[in-house]
Design an enzyme around this catalytic site. Structure first.
Site, PDB file in Angstrom:
ATOM      1  N   LYS A 177       0.791  -1.289  -0.064  1.00 41.25           N
ATOM      2  CA  LYS A 177       0.054  -0.085   0.149  1.00 41.25           C
ATOM      3  C   LYS A 177       0.740   1.226  -0.039  1.00 41.25           C
ATOM      4  O   LYS A 177       0.562   2.360  -0.684  1.00 41.25           O
ATOM      5  CB  LYS A 177      -0.948  -0.113   1.218  1.00 41.25           C
ATOM      6  CG  LYS A 177      -2.203   0.695   1.092  1.00 41.25           C
ATOM      7  CD  LYS A 177      -3.070   0.528   2.379  1.00 41.25           C
ATOM      8  CE  LYS A 177      -3.851  -0.722   2.263  1.00 41.25           C
ATOM      9  NZ  LYS A 177      -4.331  -0.982   3.600  1.00 41.25           N
ATOM     10  N   ARG A 197      -3.402   3.073   8.355  1.00 41.01           N
ATOM     11  CA  ARG A 197      -3.550   1.901   7.468  1.00 41.01           C
ATOM     12  C   ARG A 197      -2.254   0.903   7.316  1.00 41.01           C
ATOM     13  O   ARG A 197      -1.317   1.550   7.574  1.00 41.01           O
ATOM     14  CB  ARG A 197      -3.718   2.399   5.793  1.00 41.01           C
ATOM     15  CG  ARG A 197      -4.721   3.570   5.916  1.00 41.01           C
ATOM     16  CD  ARG A 197      -4.714   4.180   4.432  1.00 41.01           C
ATOM     17  NE  ARG A 197      -5.412   3.215   3.487  1.00 41.01           N
ATOM     18  CZ  ARG A 197      -5.380   3.553   2.241  1.00 41.01           C
ATOM     19  NH1 ARG A 197      -4.645   4.585   1.857  1.00 41.01           N
ATOM     20  NH2 ARG A 197      -6.099   2.615   1.436  1.00 41.01           N
ATOM     21  N   GLY A 226      -8.436  -7.948   4.233  1.00 41.50           N
ATOM     22  CA  GLY A 226      -9.064  -8.083   5.414  1.00 41.50           C
ATOM     23  C   GLY A 226      -8.338  -8.662   6.690  1.00 41.50           C
ATOM     24  O   GLY A 226      -9.134  -8.504   7.697  1.00 41.50           O
ATOM     25  N   MET A 266      -5.693  -7.104   8.208  1.00 38.74           N
ATOM     26  CA  MET A 266      -5.451  -6.054   9.316  1.00 38.74           C
ATOM     27  C   MET A 266      -6.265  -4.879   8.859  1.00 38.74           C
ATOM     28  O   MET A 266      -6.348  -4.500   7.773  1.00 38.74           O
ATOM     29  CB  MET A 266      -3.940  -5.665   9.368  1.00 38.74           C
ATOM     30  CG  MET A 266      -3.190  -6.898   9.945  1.00 38.74           C
ATOM     31  SD  MET A 266      -1.711  -6.364   9.757  1.00 38.74           S
ATOM     32  CE  MET A 266      -1.213  -6.585   8.070  1.00 38.74           C
ATOM     33  N   ARG A 305      -2.991  -1.374  -6.349  1.00 34.41           N
ATOM     34  CA  ARG A 305      -2.230  -2.939  -6.406  1.00 34.41           C
ATOM     35  C   ARG A 305      -2.535  -3.618  -7.519  1.00 34.41           C
ATOM     36  O   ARG A 305      -3.644  -3.507  -8.194  1.00 34.41           O
ATOM     37  CB  ARG A 305      -2.682  -3.504  -4.945  1.00 34.41           C
ATOM     38  CG  ARG A 305      -3.967  -3.837  -4.880  1.00 34.41           C
ATOM     39  CD  ARG A 305      -4.148  -4.627  -3.532  1.00 34.41           C
ATOM     40  NE  ARG A 305      -5.621  -4.679  -3.519  1.00 34.41           N
ATOM     41  CZ  ARG A 305      -6.165  -4.531  -2.328  1.00 34.41           C
ATOM     42  NH1 ARG A 305      -5.564  -4.456  -1.185  1.00 34.41           N
ATOM     43  NH2 ARG A 305      -7.453  -4.878  -2.210  1.00 34.41           N
ATOM     44  N   HIS A 327     -16.086  -9.468   0.145  1.00 32.32           N
ATOM     45  CA  HIS A 327     -14.974 -10.493   0.459  1.00 32.32           C
ATOM     46  C   HIS A 327     -15.042 -11.746  -0.091  1.00 32.32           C
ATOM     47  O   HIS A 327     -14.205 -12.225  -0.564  1.00 32.32           O
ATOM     48  CB  HIS A 327     -15.261 -10.415   2.235  1.00 32.32           C
ATOM     49  CG  HIS A 327     -14.133 -11.292   2.747  1.00 32.32           C
ATOM     50  ND1 HIS A 327     -14.503 -12.819   3.236  1.00 32.32           N
ATOM     51  CD2 HIS A 327     -12.860 -11.273   3.325  1.00 32.32           C
ATOM     52  CE1 HIS A 327     -13.372 -13.337   3.696  1.00 32.32           C
ATOM     53  NE2 HIS A 327     -12.498 -12.454   3.585  1.00 32.32           N
ATOM     54  N   SER A 345      12.498 -43.850 -22.015  1.00 28.78           N
ATOM     55  CA  SER A 345      11.435 -43.267 -21.337  1.00 28.78           C
ATOM     56  C   SER A 345      11.295 -43.422 -20.113  1.00 28.78           C
ATOM     57  O   SER A 345      11.159 -44.475 -19.685  1.00 28.78           O
ATOM     58  CB  SER A 345      10.135 -43.506 -22.071  1.00 28.78           C
ATOM     59  OG  SER A 345       9.011 -42.709 -21.644  1.00 28.78           O
ATOM     60  N   TYR A 355      11.625 -34.640 -23.961  1.00 27.21           N
ATOM     61  CA  TYR A 355      10.057 -34.401 -24.084  1.00 27.21           C
ATOM     62  C   TYR A 355       9.488 -34.939 -22.727  1.00 27.21           C
ATOM     63  O   TYR A 355      10.233 -35.769 -22.052  1.00 27.21           O
ATOM     64  CB  TYR A 355       9.266 -35.003 -25.329  1.00 27.21           C
ATOM     65  CG  TYR A 355       9.178 -36.436 -25.183  1.00 27.21           C
ATOM     66  CD1 TYR A 355       8.322 -37.273 -24.381  1.00 27.21           C
ATOM     67  CD2 TYR A 355      10.156 -37.415 -25.813  1.00 27.21           C
ATOM     68  CE1 TYR A 355       8.300 -38.554 -24.488  1.00 27.21           C
ATOM     69  CE2 TYR A 355       9.977 -38.663 -25.948  1.00 27.21           C
ATOM     70  CZ  TYR A 355       9.320 -39.174 -25.277  1.00 27.21           C
ATOM     71  OH  TYR A 355       9.143 -40.843 -25.255  1.00 27.21           O
TER      72      TYR A 355
END
Ligand code: ADP
Ligand code: MG
Ligand code: MG
Length: 935
Positions: free
Chosen positions: A37, A106, A115, A117, A374, A490, A808, A911
C-alpha cells in the site's frame, strides 16, 4: 535521534529511499520496505496523481517493534516530523481546534492480505475538532457521523472492543426513528450516538475515550504493528506461505471524505474485469455519500463505475433500464468529468505497473482522490486474457506474459462447466462473482464446511456474507454462495483469488444460519441438501446439474498464450493416451505424439477377455497360439484408431506390463466360490472349471506382484505374447501407411533391469516387425526402446542404450523402486504422514507446533530430485554418451507436474508425456522452464 530512517513521506519516498539504498529502488524493494500500500501511495504521488498527503512507517520499524515491544529509537520523532510536513502540505494542524488535520492509519504488508489487518479512519477527532469539522464543512451531521465512526473503529481495531456493540446501538436508534439507512438517521440521533459510544467506552475500559490526537495516533500505530501477529493474520500467512517475519508497514494519510454529501463518493475499481479479463470498461463499484468500508460492507447496493458494466449488472438483476438510470446511475453518468479523469489515471497506473490494477478512490465534493492501487487478484480465465492482451497492447513481452500465468491456471481452464442441455431447476440468481461450476451439499457454517470437506464431502458454503474467519471453510469448499455483498465483497475477492466458483449477492435467497437452512420463495434447502452453483452465470440450481468438458477450441486467449509457449519451449510435449478418443483430444490440446500407449486395457475388453484367460491357462502351445490369434484383432483395431488420430506423430506402444493375475478373478473370490460349489453342487462342470482356474491363480500368486513376473519378464516368459502385440502393432501401422496415413510406430519394452532382458526381447520382436513389413509389402519408420523404471537400468544406461533408440522414464515405478515404497499402499499407511510431519513437542514464535517432516513433498506427485533425479541424471548422461541421438522422455505422472517439468528441462530430456488434460499445462510449464532457466 537515531540516524536510521524509519518514516518516509509519500511525496519523497522514492527519492529518499534511493539515497538510503544508494541506487534507484525497484518496485520490489519499494514494496519490501513500504509494504504494498505504501509503495503504491508513493508511486502514485510520484506520478503526480491526486493522492491525499501521506507518510509510511517502514516494515523494518515493525520488525524491530515486534522484537522489543517498543517503538524503535527515533521512530516516534520521525513520525511527528512527517506529520508536520503533512500539516504544511494541507494547511491543517493535527488536533487544532479551528482547522484540524484528520488522518487514516492503514496497515500494509509486502503482499496484500485482504481483510487481515484493519484501518482506522477519521483519527484526530475529539469534541473540539469535531466542532471545527462541523464549522468548516458547514455540515454538523457529517461531523457527528465521522466522530461516531471513529469511536467505534478505534475501539474495535485499536482497543479490541468489538464493533458489534456499537452497531447494535446504531440499529436501536434506526429502529426508534423508523429509518433504514444509516444516512437517514437524524442529527439528534447522531449526537446521541456519539454520547452513548463515549459512555460505552468509558464503562468498558474504566477511562474516557482518548481525546489527545497524538495518543490516538500512538495507540493506532501500535495496534497495526500488533495486528501482524493477530490470529487471523497468522492463519492467512500460514495458508499463503507468507513468512512471519516480513512485518507490516503503517500508512498515515490525510483523510478525504466521501460522505460529505451527494457530490462525494467512495469506491473500488479494477482496470480490467477480474473474472474474464474484459477491458472495454472498468469493473468497479461505488457509493455516493459514503465512507471507506461502506462499499464492501453490503449496507447499500453499490452502483457500477462504467455505464456498460452498470447495464450488464442491471440486466442480470432484472432491473429495468429506467430504474437503473435513475436509482443506480454509473459514475460515468453521475460524474462524467471525474470518470474521464479516473480513466486517464487508470491508464497511467497500468502503464506504470504493466499489469491489471485494483484501485480504491474517494471523491470529496467533486474532487477525485486516489487512495490505493495494487496488482489485482484475478481468475484463471482473466489471468490468461490479461497477459495476452497486454502483449498485444505492447505493455509486456511474450516471456513476461508466459511467466505471469500459473500452470495450474491452465488446468483450471480445462475444467468442466454445467451442461447447457441438461434439465435444471434454477432456484435463484445472484452475481456471477467468480467463474466455474460447482456441485455440493449446502453447509451454512464455515467450520462445519471445513469439517465436512475434510470428511470427503463436496461442499458449497452458503453464508449471508463472508468474513476473514470464513476463509479456511471457503477454501475447503467447492464453491461459495452468499446472500449479500457485491462483486467486490469479501466472498467475491477471496473466491476469485483462489479460483473458487462463487455466486455472491444472491438476494433472492434468505440464509438462516441459526436453523442451518436457506429459503427461497416457499422452498427450503437444508444443510446437507445438494445444490449446484454456476459462477459463470450467477445461477443457483436445486440438486446436481451434470457437468460437461471445457471447450478448449473456444478459449482464444489460452490458445494464443500456448502458441507463444510453443515458440519458447525446448521440451517436447507428448501425451499418455490409450484410446483413439484420448489421442484425438490430446492432439487438439497440442500433444506432439504419444509418449505412452498402454496396451493392457485392450485385454480387459469383454470379448478379448476370454481369449486372454485362455492364453494364460493354456497347457499346450497350440491352445496358447489359438488364444493369441484371437486376441490379435482386438489389439490391431485399437492401434489403427490411435495411428489415425495421431496422423504422422510418433506413437510409443508399451508392451504388456501388469502381472498376469490381474486379468484373472481374484484368489479370495475363487476360494469362496469353490468352497460353496463343493457343498451345493459337487459334481458340476462349473466346479471343475473354477478349480482349474484356482489352480492357475494359485500358480501365479506372488508375494510381491509389483516386483514379480511382469513387464519384459512376462514378455520373456509367456511365449508368443509380446510377439502377438508387436505383430498387431506393425500390421496396424503398415495398413494405415497403405491408406496414406503417416505412421511412426515405436515399441517400448517395460521394466528392463538388465541389458540382456532388452537384448533378448528386442531381437525377438524386431524379427516380428521385419516379417510383418515384408508380408505387408511396406516399410515404416520405427524404433525400439525401453522404459527406464528399475534403478539398475538407470545405473547401467550405457549398456542398455546399445539396444535402444529411445528411453522413457517411468517415474512412477522408478520412484517406487528407488524409495522402496509401494505406490499402491504407501500413501495411506505412512507417506501422507511423512509429508504432513510429526509433532516435536516444540512450538514456534507464534505458538504453533513445530513439525518434523520426513519428506517435503510426496515423491509420487513431484519428482524427488535428490534421489530419483540423480538416477535420471546418471542415466541421461551415460545413455547419451553411449548413443548421442538417443531420444529420452518421461511418461510417469511427473510428466504433467510443473516442478518436475522444470527438472526435465534442466537435465535435457527431449520431451515430457502426460495425460491429455495436462498437455496444455505442460506446454506452459515447459516454456516457463526455458525462460526461467535462461536467466
Ligand atoms: P484495506 O487494506 O482493508 O483495504 P485500507 O487501508 O485500504 O484497508 O482502508 C480501507 C478503506 O478506508 C479504503 O478503501 C478507503 O475507502 C478508506 N480510507 C483509507 N484511508 C483513507 C483516507 N485517507 N481518506 C479516506 N478514506 C480512506
Ligand atoms: Mg480491512
Ligand atoms: Mg484497501
Amino acid at each position: 535521534m537515531s540516524k536510521k530512517k524509519l518514516v518516509y513521506l509519500s511525496r519523497s519516498a522514492k527519492e529518499e529511499l534511493s539515497e538510503t539504498l544508494g541506487h534507484e529502488p525497484t518496485l520490489g524493494e519499494m514494496k519490501n520496505i513500504f509494504g504494498g500500500k505504501g509503495a503504491g501511495l508513493a508511486a502514485m504521488t510520484d506520478a503526480g496523481l491526486p493522492v491525499p498527503p501521506a507518510f509510511t512507517i517502514t516494515t523494518e520499524a515493525c520488525i524491530e517493534y515486534m522484537k522489543s515491544g517498543e517503538f524503535p529509537e527515533g521512530m516516534w520523532d520521525q513520525t511527528i516530523e512527517a506529520l508536520k510536513d503533512i500539516e504544511a502540505q494541507t494547511g491543517k494542524k493535527f488536533g487544532d481546534p479551528s482547522n484540524p488535520l484528520l488522518v487514516s492509519v492503514r496497515s500494509g504488508a509486502r503482499q496484500s492480505m485482504p481483510g487481515m489487518m484493519d484501518t482506522v479512519l477519521n483519527l484526530g477527532l475529539n469534541d473540539e475538532t469535531r466542532a471545527a469539522l462541523a464549522d468548516l464543512t458547514e455540515n454538523e451531521w457529517f461531523s457527528y457521523d465521522a466522530y461516531r465512526r471513529f469511536i467505534s473503529m478505534f475501539s474495535d481495531i485499536v482497543m479490541d472492543y468489538s464493533r458489534e456493540h456499537f452497531e447494535e446501538k446504531l440499529e436501536e436508534i434506526k429502529k426508534e426513528e423508523g429509518v433504514r439507512a444509516d444516512t437517514e438517521v437524524s442529527l439528534e440521533g447522531m449526537k446521541r450516538l456519539v454520547e452513548e459510544y463515549k459512555a460505552m467506552y468509558k464503562e468498558h475500559f474504566g477511562e474516557a475515550f482518548p481525546t489527545d490526537p497524538h495518543k490516538q495516533l500512538n495507540l493506532a500505530i501500535k495496534a497495526v504493528f500488533n495486528s501482524w501477529n493477530g490470529a487471523r493474520a497468522i492463519a492467512y500467512r500460514e495458508h499463503e506461505g507468507i513468512p512471519h517475519d516480513w512485518g507490516t508497514a503503517v500508512n498515515v494519510q490525510t483523510m478525504v471524505f466521501g460522505n460529505m454529501g451527494d457530490d462525494s463518493a467512495t469506491g473500488v475499481a479494477f482496470s480490467r474485469d477480474p473474472a474474464t479479463g474484459e477491458h472495454e470498461y472498468l469493473y468497479g463499484e461505488f457509493l455516493i455519500n459514503a465512507q471507506g468500508e461502506d462499499v464492501v460492507a453490503g449496507i447499500r447496493t453499490p452502483q457500477r463505475v462504467s455505464l456498460k458494466g452498470s447495464r450488464n449488472w442491471a440486466e442480470r438483476q432484472g432491473i429495468p433500464e429506467e430504474v437503473r438510470a435513475s436509482k443506480y446511475p454509473s459514475l460515468e453518468e453521475a460524474m462524467p468529468e471525474l470518470y474521464k479523469q479516473f480513466l486517464d489515471i487508470v491508464d497511467q497506473l497500468e502503464e506504470h505497473y504493466r499489469d491489471m490494477q485494483d484501485m480504491e478512490f474517494t471523491i470529496e465534493r467533486g474532487k477525485l482522490w486516489m487512495l490505493q492501487t495494487r496488482t489485482g487478484k484475478r481468475t484463471a480465465a482473466s489471468a490468461v486474457r490479461i497477459a495476452v492482451d497486454q502483449v498485444k497492447e505492447g505493455r509486456i513481452s511474450k516471456q513476461e506474459a508466459l511467466m505471469r500465468v500459473e500452470p495450474e491456471h491452465v488446468e483450471l481452464l480445462m475444467r468442466p462447466s454445467f451442461d447447457p442441455e441438461a434439465e435444471k431447476k434454477v432456484i435463484a440468481r445472484g452475481l456471477n462473482a467468480s467463474p466455474g461450476a460447482a456441485v455440493g451439499i449446502a453447509v451454512f457454517d464455515a467450520e462445519r464446511a471445513k469439517a465436512q470437506a475434510d470428511a470427503g464431502k463436496e461442499v458449497i458454503l452458503v453464508r449471508p456474507e463472508t468474513a476473514p474467519d470464513d476463509v479456511p471453510g471457503m477454501l475447503a469448499s467447492k464453491g461459495v454462495l452468499t446472500q449479500k455483498g457485491g462483486a467486490t465483497s469479501h466472498a467475491a475477492v477471496v473466491a476469485r483469488g483462489n479460483n473458487l466458483p462463487c455466486v455472491a449477492g444472491c438476494e433472492e435467497i434468505s440464509v438462516d444460519v441459526g436453523r442451518a437452512q436457506l429459503t427461497v420463495g416457499d422452498m427450503v434447502i437444508k444443510e446437507g441438501d445438494t445444490i449446484s452453483i454456476d459462477g459463470f452465470t450467477g445461477e443457483v440450481y436445486e440438486g446436481t446439474v451434470p457437468l460437461i468438458e471445457a471447450e478448449y477450441g473456444r478459449q482464444t486467449a489460452l490458445i494464443k498464450l500456448l502458441e507463444w509457449a510453443d515458440e519458447f519451449r525446448v521440451l517436447g510435449v507428448r501425451t499418455n493416451a490409450d484410446y483413439p478418443k484420448d489421442a484425438r483430444r490430446a492432439v487438439a490440446f497440442g500433444a506432439e505424439g504419444i509418449g505412452l500407449c498402454r496396451t493392457e486395457h485392450m485385454f480387459f475388453d469383454e470379448k478379448a477377455r476370454d481369449a486372454v484367460v485362455r492364453m494364460i491357462m493354456a497347457e499346450t502351445d497350440e491352445a496358447r497360439r489359438a488364444a493369441l490369434d484371437e486376441m490379435l484383432p482386438f489389439q490391431e483395431q485399437d492401434f489403427e484408431g490411435v495411428f489415425e488420430a495421431m496422423d504422422g506423430k510418433p506413437v510409443i506402444m508399451r508392451l504388456i506390463d501388469p502381472p498376469m493375475h490381474e486379468f484373472l478373478p481374484s484368489r479370495e473370490e475363487l476360494i469362496e466360490e469353490v468352497a460353496e460349489l463343493r457343498c451345493t453342487n459337487p459334481d458340476s462342470p462349473e466346479l471343475t472349471e473354477k478349480e482349474n482356474m484356482m489352480e492357475v491363480v494359485n500358480g501365479l500368486w506372488e508375494t510381491n506382484p509389483m516386483m514379480g513376473l511382469r513387464g519384459c519378464r512376462a514378455g520373456i516368459m509367456y511365449e508368443g505374447l509380446t510377439e502377438m502385440q508387436t505383430r498387431a502393432y506393425f500390421q496396424a501401422a503398415c495398413r494405415c501407411a497403405k491408406r496414406g496415413i503417416k505412421v511412426i510406430p515405436e515399441v517400448m519394452i517395460p521394466l528392463v533391469g538388465h541389458v540382456n532382458e532388452l537384448k533378448m526381447e528386442r531381437e525377438k520382436l524386431e524379427a516380428v516387425a521385419e516379417q510383418v513389413m515384408e508380408e505387408e509389402g511396406i516399410e515404416v519408420e520405427h524404433m525400439f526402446g525401453t522404459m527406464i523404471e528399475v534403478p539398475r537400468a538407470a545405473l547401467t544406461a550405457g549398456e542398455i542404450a546399445e539396444y535402444a533408440e529411445f528411453f522413457s522414464f517411468g517415474t512412477n515405478d522408478l520412484t517406487q523402486m528407488t524409495f522402496g515404497y509401494s505406490r499402491d499402499d504407501a500413501e495411506g499407511k505412512f507417506l501422507l504422514k511423512y509429508v504432513e510431519g510429526f509433532d516435536t513437542g516444540e512450538v514456534d514464535e507464534n505458538g504453533d507446533p513445530i513439525k518434523f517432516k520426513i519428506l517435503e513433498t510426496n515423491p509420487f506427485q513431484s519428482l524427488d530430485e535428490a534421489g530419483v533425479g540423480r538416477l535420471v541424471r546418471i542415466c541421461v548422461a551415460e545413455g547419451k554418451a553411449a548413443k548421442p541421438d538417443l531420444e529420452i522422455g518421461i511418461c510417469g505422472e511427473h510428466g504433467g507436474d510443473p516442478a518436475s517439468i522444470d527438472f526435465c528441462h534442466r537435465v535435457g530430456l527431449d520431451y515430457v508425456s502426460c495425460s491429455p488434460f495436462r498437455v496444455p499445462v505442460a506446454r506452459l510449464a515447459a516454456a516457463q522452464a526455458t525462460i526461467q532457466n535462461a536467466k
